[in-house]
Design a protein around this motif. Structure first.
Motif, PDB file in Angstrom:
ATOM      1  N   ALA A   1     -45.755 -29.916  15.871  1.00 11.90           N
ATOM      2  CA  ALA A   1     -45.178 -31.082  16.723  1.00 11.90           C
ATOM      3  C   ALA A   1     -45.393 -32.504  15.533  1.00 11.90           C
ATOM      4  N   ILE A   2     -46.947 -31.681  15.436  1.00 12.45           N
ATOM      5  CA  ILE A   2     -48.134 -32.509  14.181  1.00 12.45           C
ATOM      6  C   ILE A   2     -47.291 -32.879  13.332  1.00 12.45           C
ATOM      7  N   THR A   3     -47.064 -31.347  12.473  1.00  8.66           N
ATOM      8  CA  THR A   3     -46.307 -32.089  11.249  1.00  8.66           C
ATOM      9  C   THR A   3     -44.314 -32.236  11.203  1.00  8.66           C
ATOM     10  N   GLY A   4     -44.455 -32.171  12.099  1.00  9.39           N
ATOM     11  CA  GLY A   4     -42.598 -33.260  12.614  1.00  9.39           C
ATOM     12  C   GLY A   4     -41.595 -31.784  12.457  1.00  9.39           C
ATOM     13  N   SER A   5     -42.682 -30.661  13.118  1.00 13.92           N
ATOM     14  CA  SER A   5     -41.643 -29.221  12.239  1.00 13.92           C
ATOM     15  C   SER A   5     -41.494 -28.444  13.486  1.00 13.92           C
ATOM     16  N   LEU A   6     -40.473 -29.397  14.922  1.00 12.43           N
ATOM     17  CA  LEU A   6     -40.214 -28.753  15.236  1.00 12.43           C
ATOM     18  C   LEU A   6     -38.807 -28.385  15.245  1.00 12.43           C
ATOM     19  N   HIS A   7     -38.136 -28.363  15.055  1.00 16.60           N
ATOM     20  CA  HIS A   7     -36.744 -28.298  14.874  1.00 16.60           C
ATOM     21  C   HIS A   7     -36.741 -27.461  14.502  1.00 16.60           C
ATOM     22  N   HIS A   8     -37.564 -25.621  13.896  1.00 16.28           N
ATOM     23  CA  HIS A   8     -37.551 -24.443  13.624  1.00 16.28           C
ATOM     24  C   HIS A   8     -37.666 -23.250  15.378  1.00 16.28           C
ATOM     25  N   ILE A   9     -38.095 -24.368  16.350  1.00 14.90           N
ATOM     26  CA  ILE A   9     -38.028 -23.324  17.499  1.00 14.90           C
ATOM     27  C   ILE A   9     -36.693 -23.597  18.492  1.00 14.90           C
ATOM     28  N   ASP A  10     -36.483 -22.097  18.680  1.00 24.86           N
ATOM     29  CA  ASP A  10     -35.240 -22.059  19.713  1.00 24.86           C
ATOM     30  C   ASP A  10     -36.245 -22.824  20.651  1.00 24.86           C
ATOM     31  N   LYS A  11     -35.405 -24.186  21.134  1.00 23.32           N
ATOM     32  CA  LYS A  11     -36.047 -24.448  22.430  1.00 23.32           C
ATOM     33  C   LYS A  11     -35.790 -23.506  23.710  1.00 23.32           C
ATOM     34  N   ASP A  12     -34.766 -23.028  23.962  1.00 24.60           N
ATOM     35  CA  ASP A  12     -34.508 -22.123  25.182  1.00 24.60           C
ATOM     36  C   ASP A  12     -35.015 -21.185  25.251  1.00 24.60           C
ATOM     37  N   LEU A  13     -35.274 -20.674  23.725  1.00 19.74           N
ATOM     38  CA  LEU A  13     -35.859 -19.071  24.208  1.00 19.74           C
ATOM     39  C   LEU A  13     -37.622 -19.566  24.432  1.00 19.74           C
ATOM     40  N   LEU A  14     -37.695 -20.120  23.514  1.00 23.25           N
ATOM     41  CA  LEU A  14     -39.092 -20.110  23.782  1.00 23.25           C
ATOM     42  C   LEU A  14     -39.757 -21.098  25.589  1.00 23.25           C
ATOM     43  N   GLY A  15     -38.171 -22.213  25.874  1.00 22.04           N
ATOM     44  CA  GLY A  15     -38.529 -22.240  27.148  1.00 22.04           C
ATOM     45  C   GLY A  15     -38.776 -20.995  27.900  1.00 22.04           C
ATOM     46  N   TRP A  16     -37.545 -20.248  28.120  1.00 19.25           N
ATOM     47  CA  TRP A  16     -37.230 -19.426  29.233  1.00 19.25           C
ATOM     48  C   TRP A  16     -38.667 -18.254  28.949  1.00 19.25           C
ATOM     49  N   TRP A  17     -39.321 -18.839  27.848  1.00 22.33           N
ATOM     50  CA  TRP A  17     -40.596 -17.139  28.442  1.00 22.33           C
ATOM     51  C   TRP A  17     -41.320 -18.271  28.709  1.00 22.33           C
ATOM     52  N   LEU A  18     -42.409 -19.254  28.541  1.00 26.78           N
ATOM     53  CA  LEU A  18     -42.732 -20.352  28.967  1.00 26.78           C
ATOM     54  C   LEU A  18     -42.814 -19.825  30.630  1.00 26.78           C
ATOM     55  N   CYS A  19     -41.521 -20.538  30.528  1.00 23.30           N
ATOM     56  CA  CYS A  19     -41.588 -20.968  32.186  1.00 23.30           C
ATOM     57  C   CYS A  19     -41.763 -19.231  33.144  1.00 23.30           C
ATOM     58  N   GLU A  20     -41.399 -18.606  32.490  1.00 16.71           N
ATOM     59  CA  GLU A  20     -41.637 -16.939  32.885  1.00 16.71           C
ATOM     60  C   GLU A  20     -43.227 -16.951  33.745  1.00 16.71           C
ATOM     61  N   ARG A  21     -43.656 -16.935  32.872  1.00 12.40           N
ATOM     62  CA  ARG A  21     -45.111 -17.578  33.077  1.00 12.40           C
ATOM     63  C   ARG A  21     -45.932 -17.844  34.756  1.00 12.40           C
ATOM     64  N   GLN A  22     -44.672 -18.983  35.837  1.00 10.61           N
ATOM     65  CA  GLN A  22     -45.123 -19.546  36.376  1.00 10.61           C
ATOM     66  C   GLN A  22     -44.841 -19.106  37.671  1.00 10.61           C
ATOM     67  N   ASP A  23     -46.113 -18.363  38.383  1.00 15.85           N
ATOM     68  CA  ASP A  23     -46.186 -17.188  39.415  1.00 15.85           C
ATOM     69  C   ASP A  23     -45.292 -18.186  40.323  1.00 15.85           C
ATOM     70  N   ASN A  24     -44.990 -17.413  41.412  1.00 15.76           N
ATOM     71  CA  ASN A  24     -44.170 -17.721  42.770  1.00 15.76           C
ATOM     72  C   ASN A  24     -44.637 -17.734  43.268  1.00 15.76           C
ATOM     73  N   LYS A  25     -45.076 -17.021  43.560  1.00 16.93           N
ATOM     74  CA  LYS A  25     -46.860 -17.471  45.045  1.00 16.93           C
ATOM     75  C   LYS A  25     -47.388 -17.850  44.878  1.00 16.93           C
ATOM     76  N   THR A  26     -48.424 -18.107  44.364  1.00 18.14           N
ATOM     77  CA  THR A  26     -49.683 -19.379  44.222  1.00 18.14           C
ATOM     78  C   THR A  26     -48.919 -20.642  42.979  1.00 18.14           C
TER      79      THR A  26
END
Ligand SMILES: [Zn+2]
Length: 282
Positions: free
Chosen positions: A156-181
């Motif tokens: 982000a700081i170097t203006g290089s976010l276009h190298h990220i597959d945002k949907d793929l990484l977003g899916w991995w990251l949002c799966e970090r949320q625990d449904n219960k807590t």
């Protein structure tokens, strides 16, 4: 030095930075500086890039970057870049994408990114990207939310976010949320922990996928980790509090736009007004 950064940034987000003596803090920070230009964790400790960024961040909070010999600090950090674009943490040579982020963030705050090879630095970070969309500490290492924050933040700081597959990484990251807590964890099969309300959440914001998690449940999880009697925030409900989780709890609530807190920048991990002051000064 890291503790000073966590505690003081939390205070600033709460609008209470005036509770500490500026001159006392600045004088202590400067006493932690080594002849090399780098900073140690405390007076007399060896320099490391981890403490150097925290020292710069603490001085930035107080608008005191002008007490530094900027060239000297920047030369110390730039000297840690290796031929392949990676960064070592100190003279002993351990390599980790954490150190890439730290060096890039630090040099950006000092307006000295031109002292390193940014293209090689970015390419090294991209070589640590895994097929699940996440990033590890070295090429081929397991994806971890802490490393993902470092890699996404540096991109982000170097203006290089276009190298990220945002949907793929977003899916991995949002799966970090625990449904219960409602809390976030750092990797599959781990318990939720307040500090990932920073590492995973700020990454989701930087790639514009924060709407993929339940924000209200995460706010409730962080608030449930407060020690109402003795104050402070712990890693999970009913554990002992510490300054690290207190800071990242407050920072997470700030990212979630919880009322009464200053806004925090998801890439620099500093209040937005502090970052704006430095960037506008460019
Ligand atoms: Zn934690």
């Amino acid at each position: 030095m890291n503790g000073a950064y966590w505690g003081l940034t939390a205070l600033d987000l709460l609008g209470k930075l005036h509770a500490v003596d500026v001159e006392e803090v600045v004088s202590w920070v400067l006493q932690c500086q080594h002849d090399s230009g780098g900073f140690g964790g405390n007076i007399g400790h060896d320099p490391h890039v981890l403490y150097t960024l925290s020292a710069v961040q603490v001085l930035a909070l107080f608008d005191k970057l002008d007490v530094l010999d900027i060239e000297k600090v920047a030369s110390y950090v730039a000297g840690l870049q290796n031929e392949d674009g990676s960064f070592s943490g100190d003279m002993w040579g351990e390599i980790d994408t954490r150190f890439s982020y730290i060096s890039i963030s630090c040099l950006s705050l000092l307006h000295r990114l031109d002292k390193i090879n940014v293209e090689k630095a970015v390419n090294y970070i991209l070589s640590c990207k895994n097929h699940d969309g996440g990033f590890g500490c070295t090429p081929g290492a397991e994806s971890h939310a802490g490393q993902i924050f470092c890699c996404v933040g540096a991109l982000a700081i170097t203006g290089s976010l276009h190298h990220i597959d945002k949907d793929l990484l977003g899916w991995w990251l949002c799966e970090r949320q625990d449904n219960k807590t409602g809390g976030l964890n750092g990797r599959p099969e781990k318990l939720p922990d307040v500090c990932y309300s920073w590492w995973a959440l700020s990454s989701l914001i930087m790639i514009d996928r924060v709407h993929w998690i339940n924000k209200d449940k995460l706010i409730k999880f962080i608030l449930d980790c407060q020690d109402i009697e003795n104050r402070g925030i712990s890693d999970r409900p009913d554990d002992a509090v510490d300054v690290y989780h207190t800071y990242f709890g407050v920072a997470g609530l700030s990212l979630l736009e919880y009322p009464g807190l200053k806004a925090i920048d998801p890439a620099y991990a500093l209040p937005v007004d502090v970052v704006n002051r430095i960037i506008l000064d460019r």
